[in-house]
Enzyme design. Structure first.
Site, short mmCIF file in Angstrom:
data_model
loop_
_atom_site.label_atom_id
_atom_site.label_comp_id
_atom_site.label_asym_id
_atom_site.label_seq_id
_atom_site.Cartn_x
_atom_site.Cartn_y
_atom_site.Cartn_z
N TYR A 141 44.92 23.64 -48.21
CA TYR A 141 45.93 23.57 -49.27
C TYR A 141 46.69 24.89 -49.40
O TYR A 141 47.83 24.92 -49.86
CB TYR A 141 45.28 23.25 -50.62
CG TYR A 141 45.13 21.78 -50.91
CD1 TYR A 141 44.35 20.97 -50.11
CD2 TYR A 141 45.77 21.21 -52.01
CE1 TYR A 141 44.19 19.62 -50.39
CE2 TYR A 141 45.63 19.86 -52.29
CZ TYR A 141 44.84 19.07 -51.49
OH TYR A 141 44.71 17.75 -51.78
N LYS A 192 33.12 19.32 -41.46
CA LYS A 192 33.19 18.81 -40.09
C LYS A 192 32.80 19.95 -39.16
O LYS A 192 33.60 20.44 -38.36
CB LYS A 192 34.61 18.30 -39.79
CG LYS A 192 34.94 16.97 -40.43
CD LYS A 192 34.30 15.78 -39.70
CE LYS A 192 34.95 15.54 -38.37
NZ LYS A 192 34.25 14.43 -37.65
N ASP A 225 33.18 12.61 -42.50
CA ASP A 225 33.50 11.21 -42.17
C ASP A 225 32.29 10.32 -42.44
O ASP A 225 32.42 9.21 -42.96
CB ASP A 225 34.00 11.09 -40.72
CG ASP A 225 33.03 11.66 -39.69
OD1 ASP A 225 32.15 12.48 -40.05
OD2 ASP A 225 33.15 11.30 -38.50
N ASP A 249 39.36 16.09 -52.00
CA ASP A 249 40.47 15.26 -52.48
C ASP A 249 40.25 13.81 -52.04
O ASP A 249 40.38 12.88 -52.84
CB ASP A 249 41.78 15.82 -51.91
CG ASP A 249 42.99 15.05 -52.40
OD1 ASP A 249 43.05 14.72 -53.60
OD2 ASP A 249 43.89 14.77 -51.58
N ASP A 253 38.71 10.38 -54.40
CA ASP A 253 39.45 9.12 -54.58
C ASP A 253 38.56 7.94 -54.21
O ASP A 253 38.56 6.91 -54.89
CB ASP A 253 40.70 9.08 -53.69
CG ASP A 253 41.97 9.48 -54.43
OD1 ASP A 253 41.87 10.29 -55.38
OD2 ASP A 253 43.06 8.99 -54.07
C1 IPM Z 1 44.28 15.56 -56.98
C2 IPM Z 1 45.69 15.28 -56.52
C3 IPM Z 1 46.36 16.59 -56.16
C4 IPM Z 1 45.62 17.19 -54.98
C5 IPM Z 1 47.87 16.51 -55.87
C6 IPM Z 1 48.63 15.88 -57.00
C7 IPM Z 1 48.45 17.84 -55.51
O1 IPM Z 1 45.68 14.37 -55.47
O2 IPM Z 1 44.13 16.33 -57.96
O3 IPM Z 1 43.35 15.02 -56.39
O4 IPM Z 1 45.88 16.84 -53.81
O5 IPM Z 1 44.75 18.03 -55.23
MG MG Z 2 43.77 13.53 -55.06
#
Ligand code: IPM
Ligand code: MG
Length: 367
Positions: A141, A192, A225, A249, A253
């Site tokens: 990032y 990884k 993975d 990240d 999710d």
């Molecule tokens: C998160 C989001 C952010 C990230 C974006 C909005 C920059 O996806 O907080 O998970 O990638 O960290």
């Molecule tokens: Mg995210």
């Protein structure tokens, strides 16, 4: 002396979901002596439109002065053409970096009432309680060099750099091991190492930290993975997952969906002692449903609960708030994303109202 919480609603559904959290704060101020003073400012695309930058210097100063920050979400298609350093996301990344909020805690908790809302079988997710600890200020990032270069032969080359140092790895490792000690004493570290030097270093440093300071906690290393696969095969094997910025990240999710909806996953981003914490739902700005009063405000309300617990040290109120979320779900109150047969579908603001009603009847608060 009262404490300040800076509210940054952001873009898309941000303002709607944050408004529900503000209702909760006002109620707790009035009835439970929370004593929070609220300030407001802009972040993301809204800030870009108004101030010409997704996180203005003045806003950053307000953030530094606040005791904690509650954010909604940033981003939207109307800013797709904007340069990377001015995009809504850049505002959030700058805030994380400037305050050095390196530890992002994302608890994935499956409420009993939502077992059927998950896309996985109930027996796989029932009772699930895992914590993802994501490194938030390093890795690809922020790594340099980065860019898109013209190779001159009709080809372009895009590149980013994944970097981690010993201290960056150890400080996030320490957070994960400390938290595991208060939970089920198990850490799974994901990278990884089979293909990336930064992953090899990550594994070596976590191993050494564990040997030196945390041998009472169980440590397992797992390729990221494989972790993604194991998360949907048998998520109960995990307690605390510690991983880098990008894998965190993605894995968070995925973990959110185990809980039924991305709309249920809160997060806390913490730095060194004395730094204001940043609290935000893990989901995005959902521009497709923005402004319709249908988004799920619970991830934001649960993020507020984390703020009350970690930054304002009112675990009693955080417990009451978490219980009110649970009661609301048990009563069959659902936004569209977690709707199920036999339940009542409500709007964003109706969800907030139902929650407040339960909070006002809370036995814990009455006591
Ligand atoms: C998160 C989001 C952010 C990230 C974006 C909005 C920059 O996806 O907080 O998970 O990638 O960290
Ligand atoms: Mg995210």
């Amino acid at each position: 002396m009262s404490k300040t919480l800076l509210i940054l609603p952001g873009d898309g559904i941000g303002p709607e979901i944050v408004a529900e959290a503000v209702k909760v704060i006002e109620w707790l101020n009035e009835h439970a002596d929370l004593g929070l003073e609220l300030e407001h400012d802009l972040i993301g695309g809204q800030a870009y439109d108004e101030y010409g930058a997704p996180l203005a210097d003045g806003t950053l100063e307000k953030c530094r002065r606040a005791d904690a920050i509650l954010m909604g979400s940033v981003g939207g298609p109307q800013w797709d053409g904007v340069d990377y350093d001015k995009r809504p996301e850049a505002g959030l990344l700058r805030l994380r970096k400037e305050l050095d909020l390196f530890a992002n805690l994302r608890p994935a908790l499956v409420f009993d009432a939502l077992v059927d809302a998950s896309s996985l079988k109930p027996e796989i997710v029932k009772g699930l309680d895992i914590l993802i600890v994501r490194e938030l200020t390093g890795g690809v990032y922020f790594g340099e060099p980065r860019g898109i270069e013209d190779l001159g032969n009709g080809e372009r080359r895009g590149f980013n750099t994944q970097t981690y140092t010993t201290s960056e790895i150890r400080r996030i490792g320490r957070v994960a091991f400390d938290l595991a000690r208060k939970r089920n004493q198990r850490v799974t570290s994901c990278e990884k190492a089979n293909v990336m030097e930064s992953g090899k270093l990550w594994r070596e440093e976590i191993t050494e930290l564990h040997r030196a300071e945390f041998h009472d906690v169980e440590l397992e290393h797992m390729y990221a993975d494989n972790a993604a696969m194991q998360l949907c095969r048998n998520p109960h094997q995990f307690d605390v997952i510690v991983t880098d910025n990008l894998f965190g990240d993605i894995l968070s999710d995925e973990a959110a969906m185990l809980t039924g909806s991305l709309g249920m996953l809160p997060s806390a981003s913490l730095g060194a002692e004395g730094t204001p914490g940043l609290y935000e739902p893990a989901h995005g700005s959902a521009p497709d449903i923005a402004g319709q009063n249908i988004a799920n405000p619970l991830a934001t309300i649960l993020s507020l609960s984390m703020a009350i617990r970690y930054s304002f040290e009112r675990g009693d109120l955080a417990d009451a708030l978490d219980a009110a979320v649970q009661d609301t779900l048990n009563q069959g109150t659902r936004t569209g994303d977690i709707m199920a047969d036999g339940c009542t579908q409500v709007s964003t603001s109706e969800m907030g109202d139902a929650l407040l009603k339960n909070l006002s009847q809370s036995k814990a608060l009455a006591a």
